[in-house]
Each structure stands twice: as structure tokens, then as C-alpha cells.
Design an enzyme around this catalytic site. Sequence first.
Site, PDB file in Angstrom:
ATOM      1  N   ASP A   1      39.602  59.838  30.892  1.00 20.44           N
ATOM      2  CA  ASP A   1      41.035  59.989  30.799  1.00 20.44           C
ATOM      3  C   ASP A   1      41.669  59.085  31.863  1.00 20.44           C
ATOM      4  O   ASP A   1      41.005  58.664  32.807  1.00 20.44           O
ATOM      5  CB  ASP A   1      41.439  61.447  31.002  1.00 20.44           C
ATOM      6  CG  ASP A   1      42.851  61.710  30.463  1.00 20.44           C
ATOM      7  OD1 ASP A   1      43.314  62.854  30.571  1.00 20.44           O
ATOM      8  OD2 ASP A   1      43.481  60.758  29.974  1.00 20.44           O
ATOM      9  N   SER A   2      42.953  58.794  31.695  1.00 19.49           N
ATOM     10  CA  SER A   2      43.584  57.732  32.505  1.00 19.49           C
ATOM     11  C   SER A   2      44.121  58.223  33.843  1.00 19.49           C
ATOM     12  O   SER A   2      44.509  57.414  34.683  1.00 19.49           O
ATOM     13  CB  SER A   2      44.730  57.122  31.706  1.00 19.49           C
ATOM     14  OG  SER A   2      45.526  58.167  31.161  1.00 19.49           O
TER      15      SER A   2
ATOM     16  N   ASP B   1      38.454  67.449  23.366  1.00 21.69           N
ATOM     17  CA  ASP B   1      37.881  67.816  24.668  1.00 21.69           C
ATOM     18  C   ASP B   1      38.592  69.070  25.148  1.00 21.69           C
ATOM     19  O   ASP B   1      39.799  69.246  24.868  1.00 21.69           O
ATOM     20  CB  ASP B   1      38.081  66.686  25.699  1.00 21.69           C
ATOM     21  CG  ASP B   1      39.399  66.833  26.434  1.00 21.69           C
ATOM     22  OD1 ASP B   1      40.407  66.308  25.927  1.00 21.69           O
ATOM     23  OD2 ASP B   1      39.428  67.492  27.493  1.00 21.69           O
TER      24      ASP B   1
ATOM     25  N   CYS C   1      21.914  81.625  17.886  1.00 18.75           N
ATOM     26  CA  CYS C   1      21.944  80.541  18.858  1.00 18.75           C
ATOM     27  C   CYS C   1      20.540  80.200  19.353  1.00 18.75           C
ATOM     28  O   CYS C   1      19.725  81.085  19.603  1.00 18.75           O
ATOM     29  CB  CYS C   1      22.826  80.948  20.034  1.00 18.75           C
ATOM     30  SG  CYS C   1      23.134  79.606  21.203  1.00 18.75           S
TER      31      CYS C   1
ATOM     32  N   CYS D   1      20.022  78.395  22.152  1.00 21.10           N
ATOM     33  CA  CYS D   1      20.110  77.966  23.558  1.00 21.10           C
ATOM     34  C   CYS D   1      19.169  78.794  24.422  1.00 21.10           C
ATOM     35  O   CYS D   1      18.632  79.829  24.002  1.00 21.10           O
ATOM     36  CB  CYS D   1      21.547  78.085  24.052  1.00 21.10           C
ATOM     37  SG  CYS D   1      21.964  79.715  24.699  1.00 21.10           S
TER      38      CYS D   1
ATOM     39  N   CYS E   1      20.005  82.521  24.835  1.00 20.56           N
ATOM     40  CA  CYS E   1      19.819  83.379  23.655  1.00 20.56           C
ATOM     41  C   CYS E   1      18.368  83.491  23.220  1.00 20.56           C
ATOM     42  O   CYS E   1      17.974  84.482  22.604  1.00 20.56           O
ATOM     43  CB  CYS E   1      20.661  82.864  22.493  1.00 20.56           C
ATOM     44  SG  CYS E   1      22.413  82.998  22.841  1.00 20.56           S
TER      45      CYS E   1
ATOM     46  N   HIS F   1      25.118  78.076  26.971  1.00 18.68           N
ATOM     47  CA  HIS F   1      25.330  78.776  25.705  1.00 18.68           C
ATOM     48  C   HIS F   1      26.677  78.386  25.075  1.00 18.68           C
ATOM     49  O   HIS F   1      26.770  78.079  23.877  1.00 18.68           O
ATOM     50  CB  HIS F   1      25.304  80.294  25.905  1.00 18.68           C
ATOM     51  CG  HIS F   1      25.870  81.014  24.710  1.00 18.68           C
ATOM     52  ND1 HIS F   1      25.166  81.194  23.536  1.00 18.68           N
ATOM     53  CD2 HIS F   1      27.113  81.518  24.496  1.00 18.68           C
ATOM     54  CE1 HIS F   1      25.936  81.791  22.651  1.00 18.68           C
ATOM     55  NE2 HIS F   1      27.132  82.002  23.194  1.00 18.68           N
TER      56      HIS F   1
HETATM   57  C1  LIG Z   1      44.585  71.224  28.241  1.00 20.18           C
HETATM   58  N1  LIG Z   1      45.678  70.597  27.554  1.00 20.18           N
HETATM   59  C2  LIG Z   1      45.861  69.281  27.637  1.00 20.18           C
HETATM   60  N2  LIG Z   1      45.025  68.424  28.273  1.00 20.18           N
HETATM   61  C3  LIG Z   1      45.591  67.202  28.158  1.00 20.18           C
HETATM   62  C4  LIG Z   1      45.164  65.973  28.678  1.00 20.18           C
HETATM   63  C5  LIG Z   1      43.865  65.897  29.445  1.00 20.18           C
HETATM   64  C6  LIG Z   1      42.704  65.975  28.479  1.00 20.18           C
HETATM   65  N3  LIG Z   1      41.459  66.321  29.182  1.00 20.18           N
HETATM   66  C7  LIG Z   1      40.935  65.200  29.922  1.00 20.18           C
HETATM   67  C8  LIG Z   1      40.023  65.577  31.045  1.00 20.18           C
HETATM   68  C9  LIG Z   1      39.105  64.647  31.418  1.00 20.18           C
HETATM   69  C10 LIG Z   1      38.213  64.942  32.453  1.00 20.18           C
HETATM   70  C11 LIG Z   1      38.281  66.161  33.112  1.00 20.18           C
HETATM   71  C12 LIG Z   1      39.225  67.102  32.707  1.00 20.18           C
HETATM   72  C13 LIG Z   1      40.099  66.818  31.662  1.00 20.18           C
HETATM   73  C14 LIG Z   1      45.998  64.836  28.463  1.00 20.18           C
HETATM   74  N4  LIG Z   1      45.625  63.621  28.980  1.00 20.18           N
HETATM   75  C15 LIG Z   1      46.447  62.562  28.840  1.00 20.18           C
HETATM   76  N5  LIG Z   1      46.111  61.367  29.369  1.00 20.18           N
HETATM   77  N6  LIG Z   1      47.644  62.636  28.147  1.00 20.18           N
HETATM   78  C16 LIG Z   1      48.042  63.800  27.573  1.00 20.18           C
HETATM   79  O1  LIG Z   1      49.136  63.831  26.957  1.00 20.18           O
HETATM   80  C17 LIG Z   1      47.210  64.971  27.725  1.00 20.18           C
HETATM   81  C18 LIG Z   1      47.601  66.210  27.183  1.00 20.18           C
HETATM   82  C19 LIG Z   1      46.781  67.325  27.419  1.00 20.18           C
HETATM   83  N7  LIG Z   1      46.926  68.632  27.098  1.00 20.18           N
HETATM   84 ZN   LIG Z   2      23.161  80.835  23.096  1.00 20.99          ZN
END
Ligand SMILES: CNc1nc2c(CCNCc3ccccc3)c3nc(N)[nH]c(=O)c3cc2[nH]1
Ligand SMILES: [Zn+2]
Length: 373
Positions: A93-94, A267, A305, A307, A310, A336
Amino acid sequence: MSTAFRWVEQARSGRARAGHLHTAHGTVPTPTFMPVGTVGTVKAMTMDAVRSTGAGIVLGNTYHLMLRPGAERVRALGGLHRFMDWPGPILTDSGGFQVMSLGPLRKLDQDGVTFSSHIDGSKHRLTPERSTDIQHALDATITMCFDECPALPAAPEVIAQSMRMSMRWAARCREAFVQRLGYAQYGIIQGGTEAELRAESVRALTGIGFEGYAIGGLAVGEGQELMFSTLDATTPLIPWDSPRYLMGVGTPDDLLGSVERGVDMFDCVMPTRAGRTARAYTERGTLNLRNARHAVDSRPISPHCDCLACTRHSRAYLHHLFRANEILGPMLLTWHNLAYYQRLMRGIRSAIVEGSLEAHAAWLRAQWAMEDW
Ligand SMILES: CNc1nc2c(CCNCc3ccccc3)c3nc(N)[nH]c(=O)c3cc2[nH]1
Ligand SMILES: [Zn+2]
């Protein structure tokens, strides 16, 4: 054999799709659930364990990794694949979302965001170019655009201004992206829950041209109905042969409804976070394994499951581990929960391929409504 990045359809059922995502680091069947590996690890899991659950792509995170150990250090050590020992595709993610939700003391302007590290308070700045450069240093297979995810609810004018800034940032990210065979950059569609703004955002991003498109700005408290209606207004506008990634989603029910609405990639921290807080996912909903009713239950968490938890242990054992605050508890239950999410996605994918998605979806929903065994 080096391969161009592309998504290839295998089957469809209405707007739902089954296919294969071909990348420089291997091919992944879709729909796919991507375990969240925040700081270069999927918490409480070895990468062999992650692989054994059937995961294909894992997530990394620009925000966390730029603060510690630092992108240059990861590059010097051979990139994130080598660092984590994960040979498969990695999506990073950015960082914008994490800064706005994690970083204390942050200042957003039209050029980027300035913030203080939640680790040591040091000052940092992220811009579209810097975020793209960091993801390149990490050698991410899929690079995400630097965007702003506005808090909901918000006035349409506020959502429009935020989305248009993210679209300007997307153009700058595309300029900064280093094109490599088998690598990709995804644009992130914004626009809140406003159908017209979502359409404007898709037009802007497809005008720039990306290897895939994420639906951002959701799973921020809008609720499932508004999330689904926003998907209904958005995914039909994305080119059919482009992969679609719904960010931060979700529960098993969210995943099923989103696949039915044309989403390929997901994710979510839920299965891993739940694994650390004694919450178990099963075909019949979730269980709180700290609850006393599990103390003498010799059955596995789920009879379906394969895993480690389980096949080798009982609910009573998991209950004991969490009551005793033993590290093995979160390890086994995270394993799990991820195995459950992967099994769920595999079942949905098979149903699309076999042309039985409608019946499979009805069966899943009936199961989730049932009492625990
Ligand atoms: C939970 N709801 C939600 N998550 C969003 C994220 C993060 C997604 N998860 C990435 C991640 C990567 C590594 C570790 C943890 C998390 C978003 N990321 C971006 N860039 N833009 C979004 O609009 C945006 C909207 C979201 N809503
Ligand atoms: Zn399991």
C-alpha cells in the site's frame, strides 16, 4: 520465463469472475484474499505457514517499512521478497491511508503529507513521487498509487475535492513509476459513496492507464449496504480485463457480496487480528475461544479445516492457551483464520468455474446463519 503482468479470465457468473493474475513473481488464481504483512511479517506466522494456508499474494506497507527498517536498508538487503523470504507476489500500500489513520501530528497539503513517526516522533514526508520510489526500493510486485482516503460521512463537495486531488496525485505516481515486465501499478478509485464522483474517478484513472484498479475510500464505517451500492456503481465502469482490488475488505459476507459485484482481490486485517484476540472464524460464524463453554470441548475449531489447530488440537486446548496467554494461541488461531479465508475464496472460485455460484452463495449464507456445531 519472464511474463507480462495481466489478468486472464477463466470463467464468469454474472459480474463475478474467476481467473489468473500473472506476475513477475508467479501466477495467482482469483478471486484472492491477500494476508496483511504490515512490517514485513504476517503477524504470528512464518512465511511457510502463510504459504501452507494457500495464500498467493501478501501485503507490505510503505508507511511502516519507511519508518523501520527504512526502504533503503530493505533495498540494500535485496528487496522485500528476500527480506521476508516470500518468493510470491507482494502488493504494497502507498502509505497515505496509514498516515491518516496511524501517524500522530500529520499535516496534509496539495503536494503530500508531513507526519511524525509513531515509533520515535521523527519527521517524515510522503508525496506521490516519494511513495512510488519507496515501493520501487522495496521491489513491490504491485505498487499502489499515493492517495487520500477521506473519512466518511463527508459532504459531496469535500469528497469531490479530495478525489480530484488523489487523481492529480495518481498522474504524478504514474510519471514516477518505473515500468518493469511482470510488475504493476494500480490506480485507486475514490469518490466516497457518490456514484457520479466514482464514475469521474474511474474515467480519470483509465485515462492515465494502470495495470489494475483498486476501489479505495470504502470500509471506513459506511456500512455494507452503502459499500455494495458503491460497488454496483463502480465496477461495471472498470475495463473487464483489468483486475479489481477492494481495499481493506472484509468479513466473509463482505467478500462473497463483493465477488458477486466484480471484485477480484481483497486485503483485511480481520483474520489475523482476530487470531490474536481469540476470535475464530468458522463456516458457521465466529467463536470467542476465551468463552468458558469451550474449556472442555474436545472437538476441533472446524471439522472442515486442514490447518494445524484443527488437525492436531481441540477448542479446549486453544481456550487454555489464550487463558494462559501463551504465544502458541495466537499462532495457531491466526493460522486457522487465514486457512478459513483461503478455503472460503477457493470454494467461491470453484463455484464460479463450475457455474454454481448462486447455489454456493445461498449455501454459505445459510451456514453463516446457523448456530455453532
Ligand atoms: C480497513 N478499511 C480500509 N482499509 C483501507 C486501505 C488500506 C488497505 N490495507 C492496506 C494495508 C497494507 C499493509 C498493512 C495494513 C493494511 C486503503 N488504502 C489506500 N491506499 N486507499 C484507500 O482508500 C484505502 C481504504 C481502506 N479502507
Ligand atoms: Zn483450522
